[in-house]
Design a protein around this motif. Structure first.
Motif, PDB file in Angstrom:
ATOM      1  N   PRO A   1      -5.638  -0.082  -2.321  1.00 46.92           N
ATOM      2  CA  PRO A   1      -6.405   1.115  -3.047  1.00 46.92           C
ATOM      3  C   PRO A   1      -5.827   1.084  -4.452  1.00 46.92           C
ATOM      4  O   PRO A   1      -4.793   0.500  -4.738  1.00 46.92           O
ATOM      5  CB  PRO A   1      -5.955   2.362  -2.397  1.00 46.92           C
ATOM      6  CG  PRO A   1      -4.376   2.126  -1.794  1.00 46.92           C
ATOM      7  CD  PRO A   1      -4.880   0.753  -1.223  1.00 46.92           C
TER       8      PRO A   1
ATOM      9  N   ASP B   1      -7.790   9.509   0.463  1.00 45.01           N
ATOM     10  CA  ASP B   1      -9.033   9.196  -0.081  1.00 45.01           C
ATOM     11  C   ASP B   1      -9.780  10.366   0.046  1.00 45.01           C
ATOM     12  O   ASP B   1      -9.828  11.313   1.008  1.00 45.01           O
ATOM     13  CB  ASP B   1      -9.570   8.035   0.704  1.00 45.01           C
ATOM     14  CG  ASP B   1      -9.984   8.209   2.423  1.00 45.01           C
ATOM     15  OD1 ASP B   1     -11.070   8.861   2.520  1.00 45.01           O
ATOM     16  OD2 ASP B   1      -8.870   8.249   2.884  1.00 45.01           O
TER      17      ASP B   1
ATOM     18  N   TRP C   1      -8.264   5.045  -8.798  1.00 40.69           N
ATOM     19  CA  TRP C   1      -9.151   5.735  -8.199  1.00 40.69           C
ATOM     20  C   TRP C   1      -8.495   7.181  -7.975  1.00 40.69           C
ATOM     21  O   TRP C   1      -9.059   8.170  -7.530  1.00 40.69           O
ATOM     22  CB  TRP C   1      -9.175   5.218  -6.938  1.00 40.69           C
ATOM     23  CG  TRP C   1      -9.803   3.747  -6.866  1.00 40.69           C
ATOM     24  CD1 TRP C   1     -10.654   3.464  -7.922  1.00 40.69           C
ATOM     25  CD2 TRP C   1     -10.080   2.966  -5.839  1.00 40.69           C
ATOM     26  NE1 TRP C   1     -11.261   2.111  -7.584  1.00 40.69           N
ATOM     27  CE2 TRP C   1     -11.222   1.924  -6.202  1.00 40.69           C
ATOM     28  CE3 TRP C   1      -9.712   2.847  -4.497  1.00 40.69           C
ATOM     29  CZ2 TRP C   1     -11.281   0.666  -5.384  1.00 40.69           C
ATOM     30  CZ3 TRP C   1      -9.942   1.934  -3.714  1.00 40.69           C
ATOM     31  CH2 TRP C   1     -10.784   0.801  -4.231  1.00 40.69           C
TER      32      TRP C   1
ATOM     33  N   THR D   1       0.812  -1.382  -0.004  1.00 40.97           N
ATOM     34  CA  THR D   1       0.050   0.038   0.129  1.00 40.97           C
ATOM     35  C   THR D   1       0.831   1.208   0.060  1.00 40.97           C
ATOM     36  O   THR D   1       0.547   2.284  -0.677  1.00 40.97           O
ATOM     37  CB  THR D   1      -1.062  -0.060   1.042  1.00 40.97           C
ATOM     38  OG1 THR D   1      -1.887  -1.256   1.294  1.00 40.97           O
ATOM     39  CG2 THR D   1      -1.902   1.229   1.148  1.00 40.97           C
TER      40      THR D   1
ATOM     41  N   ARG E   1       0.733   4.043  -2.811  1.00 37.68           N
ATOM     42  CA  ARG E   1       0.197   5.488  -2.497  1.00 37.68           C
ATOM     43  C   ARG E   1       1.154   6.498  -2.878  1.00 37.68           C
ATOM     44  O   ARG E   1       0.966   7.644  -3.192  1.00 37.68           O
ATOM     45  CB  ARG E   1      -0.200   5.478  -1.125  1.00 37.68           C
ATOM     46  CG  ARG E   1      -1.689   4.833  -0.973  1.00 37.68           C
ATOM     47  CD  ARG E   1      -2.102   5.206   0.492  1.00 37.68           C
ATOM     48  NE  ARG E   1      -3.248   4.522   0.737  1.00 37.68           N
ATOM     49  CZ  ARG E   1      -4.548   5.205   0.556  1.00 37.68           C
ATOM     50  NH1 ARG E   1      -4.332   6.292  -0.183  1.00 37.68           N
ATOM     51  NH2 ARG E   1      -5.632   4.352   0.953  1.00 37.68           N
TER      52      ARG E   1
ATOM     53  N   ASN F   1     -14.311  -0.888  -0.205  1.00 35.18           N
ATOM     54  CA  ASN F   1     -14.504   0.499  -0.341  1.00 35.18           C
ATOM     55  C   ASN F   1     -15.823   0.783  -0.275  1.00 35.18           C
ATOM     56  O   ASN F   1     -16.509   0.580  -1.348  1.00 35.18           O
ATOM     57  CB  ASN F   1     -13.645   0.979  -1.320  1.00 35.18           C
ATOM     58  CG  ASN F   1     -13.515   2.759  -1.216  1.00 35.18           C
ATOM     59  OD1 ASN F   1     -14.489   3.310  -0.722  1.00 35.18           O
ATOM     60  ND2 ASN F   1     -12.483   3.112  -1.757  1.00 35.18           N
TER      61      ASN F   1
END
Length: 402
Positions: A271, A311, A275, A197, A201, A252
């Motif tokens: 994630p 987010d 997105w 992650t 990110r 999510n």
């Protein structure tokens, strides 16, 4: 438009100590800096090595010393700026130079001008103990494109100049993800998410300001394949439907996507790069420096306008609260300069965002006040714990009395 895409050969290792000390002049700490330069390096397994030239790469003062050595590079390249009402803009016919550490790019009007600039800079670098890395230095038309700081800049036949993630940077990320998933075979889903992650990110946070939508979608598909392959390897005797039910779902709650890779025990998930919303970078005004005390308010306003790469739900809450804790009124996230590399963003998520938003620092909390009883707030975790401790102590005393 022609581009001189230049790289300095061993810049940190070849800087002339004599030139550096002469450039520093009568600076009060000149003697201390001279001691650092001549102190030598001790490496485990190799022993002590004297330093007759260069500065330790990775040392905290090395970038500053390199900037001192390269001060005046623009003037040597022939860059000239307007003064008065057009201050900060390059004069017509002059080249434009951009440098970051030992990587530099010079935009020229012709190939001949680019070759002249390269020759002038080669002579200017020599007394400083520096030289171009001929293997990485090239002169190309802008229509062919060039890479700089992990980005690819190219003017396409339709006349548009597009900045995209560089092919080398994409390949480096894909190779790293493949190695990480292979190394995580035998680990549980929590270890996979904790490792992968921050990498994802950090990478998308660095490239979210350029033309990256297609790259993010392709990376999403590649991640899905790696995650599914890891799950198949971890449960070789289980059917595919069992694996899908175990590791993929609508984790999510704000997205109607049932193919999200996550942990059903904790609700944590990986994630998807697709997105990420593209947020164009806003140019800095003129030569504004974040180190200029007179421009502190400008930089503060600029940082407030830039949304953190979190987010959308958390960003909305931060924006609604003006970035402040609803219990103590202090900033929820620090207002430091944003990281300047994918690795920097990765460390930001590990050291700031994860600690702040998931574990110790920011938590989603329902404030029991009458006016906002049905609104979710972000508060510091220590503020929340401080509020809960008196309640817990009161309940304990009540139980003892009964």
């Amino acid at each position: 438009m022609w581009i001189l895409d230049a790289d300095l050969a061993g810049a940190f290792d070849k800087i002339s100590h004599e030139y550096l000390l002469e450039a520093i002049g009568g600076f009060p700490a000149r003697g201390m800096i001279a001691g650092w330069l001549k102190a030598g390096i001790f490496e485990a397994g190799k022993g002590f090595a004297p330093t007759e030239e260069g500065t330790p790469q990775g040392g905290v003062i090395s970038p500053l010393l390199l900037n001192i050595a390269l001060h005046g590079l623009e003037e040597a390249a022939g860059v000239r700026y307007h003064t008065g009402n057009y201050a900060g803009t390059v004069r017509a016919g002059c080249p434009a130079l951009t440098r970051y550490a030992d990587d530099l790019v010079v935009c020229c009007h012709s190939r001949q001008q680019a070759e002249q600039v390269k020759a002038r800079l080669a002579g200017w670098l020599e007394p400083r103990g520096l030289a171009f890395n001929e293997a990485k230095t090239r002169i190309v038309p802008l229509s062919e494109g060039f890479d700089f700081l992990g980005f690819n800049l190219r003017r396409y036949p339709n006349g548009k100049l597009l900045i995209k993630p560089g092919a080398t940077a994409i390949k480096r990320l894909r190779d790293r993800l493949s190695k990480e998933f292979r190394a995580l075979r035998g680990s549980n889903i929590a270890a996979v998410l904790a490792t992968i992650t921050p990498i994802i990110r950090g990478w998308v946070a660095y490239y979210r300001t350029v033309v990256s939508a297609r790259v993010f979608h392709a990376l999403t598909e590649y991640l899905w394949k790696l995650a599914y392959k890891w799950a198949r390897w971890s449960h070789r005797n289980k059917p595919r439907c069992w694996i899908v039910d175990r590791y993929f779902g609508k984790f999510n709650k704000f997205r109607n996507d049932r193919w999200v890779f996550g942990d059903r025990d904790t609700g944590a998930y990986l994630p998807k790069p697709a997105w990420t919303e593209i947020a164009r970078h806003t140019l800095v005004k003129g030569g504004s420096s974040p180190d200029d005390p007179a421009l502190a308010s400008y930089w503060q306003q600029r940082r407030q306008k830039v949304k953190p790469p979190l987010d959308s739900y958390t960003v909305r809450l931060l924006s609604r609260q003006d970035g402040r804790c609803s219990l103590c009124g202090e900033n929820l996230l620090t207002r430091d300069q944003p990281p300047q590399s994918p690795q920097g963003w990765e460390r930001w998520f590990l050291q700031v965002a994860r600690r702040a938003i998931t574990a110790d620092y920011l938590v989603h909390h329902d404030t029991p006040s009458a006016a906002r009883s049905n609104r979710t707030h972000l508060v510091h975790a220590n503020c929340y714990r401080g509020r809960q401790l008196p309640r817990a102590a009161g309940n304990t005393m009540a139980q003892q009395k009964t």
